[in-house]
Scaffold this motif. Sequence first.
Motif, mmCIF file in Angstrom:
data_model
loop_
_atom_site.group_PDB
_atom_site.id
_atom_site.type_symbol
_atom_site.label_atom_id
_atom_site.label_comp_id
_atom_site.label_asym_id
_atom_site.label_seq_id
_atom_site.Cartn_x
_atom_site.Cartn_y
_atom_site.Cartn_z
ATOM 1 N N ILE A 83 -5.885 62.495 11.690
ATOM 2 C CA ILE A 83 -6.496 61.134 11.664
ATOM 3 C C ILE A 83 -4.795 60.672 11.577
ATOM 4 C CG2 ILE A 83 -6.682 59.120 9.786
ATOM 5 C CD1 ILE A 83 -8.494 61.638 8.220
ATOM 6 N N ARG A 84 -4.987 59.819 13.151
ATOM 7 C CA ARG A 84 -3.634 59.489 13.957
ATOM 8 C C ARG A 84 -3.087 57.808 12.411
ATOM 9 N NH1 ARG A 84 -3.464 56.619 19.590
ATOM 10 N NH2 ARG A 84 -4.983 58.002 19.465
ATOM 11 N N GLN A 85 -4.349 57.580 11.909
ATOM 12 C CA GLN A 85 -3.619 56.672 10.995
ATOM 13 C C GLN A 85 -2.586 56.785 9.918
ATOM 14 O OE1 GLN A 85 -7.347 54.470 8.936
ATOM 15 N NE2 GLN A 85 -5.022 52.950 8.339
ATOM 16 N N HIS A 86 -2.902 58.287 9.541
ATOM 17 C CA HIS A 86 -1.970 58.614 8.530
ATOM 18 C C HIS A 86 -0.140 59.280 9.370
ATOM 19 C CE1 HIS A 86 -5.399 60.395 6.169
ATOM 20 N NE2 HIS A 86 -5.375 59.072 6.334
ATOM 21 N N TRP A 88 1.061 57.892 11.528
ATOM 22 C CA TRP A 88 1.715 56.362 11.088
ATOM 23 C C TRP A 88 1.931 55.862 9.693
ATOM 24 C CZ3 TRP A 88 4.416 55.469 14.888
ATOM 25 C CH2 TRP A 88 3.706 55.571 16.663
ATOM 26 N N GLN A 89 1.237 56.353 8.718
ATOM 27 C CA GLN A 89 1.510 56.277 7.430
ATOM 28 C C GLN A 89 2.621 57.048 6.708
ATOM 29 O OE1 GLN A 89 -2.687 56.722 5.437
ATOM 30 N NE2 GLN A 89 -2.794 54.633 4.534
ATOM 31 N N LYS A 92 5.732 55.188 7.462
ATOM 32 C CA LYS A 92 5.694 54.145 7.676
ATOM 33 C C LYS A 92 6.758 54.753 6.109
ATOM 34 C CE LYS A 92 2.807 51.461 6.877
ATOM 35 N NZ LYS A 92 1.427 51.100 6.864
#
Length: 138
Positions: A83-86, A88-89, A92
Amino acid sequence: MATSAARSVRLGGLRQWWGVIAAALLIAAWVNKAAGPASVAVLSGLVLIWCFFQAPVTCAAPVRGREDGCRNNATGLLMGCHIRQHRWQKLKMLFLRRQLRAFFSGLFSDGKAALVTLAAIGSFLSGIAAFVPGLVVG
Ligand SMILES: [Zn+2]
């Protein structure tokens, strides 16, 4: 067919753990006085790269409603799962001081992650030590 699949899984699993071999070589380089600071520095870098970007750990990105975060497999402490969002999370989290504690607790979320984290810390320190004159016997 089933056996070839099993074999590729096993090989893939082995490939994921090359950092352990690098870590073993790093320890050997420390023990073996003939290795010298250059090989210690190179091996430290390899182990560090493996820990950050290759090590088979749990994603552990924060997930709403889950105390222990995402349980998917990830590659490396800094990388998330598929999950690409993870991904970045997690990156971050490194830059938000409020979330840094959560990030570090994720590093020790399970035995495997703790092991990889300790390997990262150890190789980081040994990499620095390699550049301190007189510290690496060689
Ligand atoms: Zn994830």
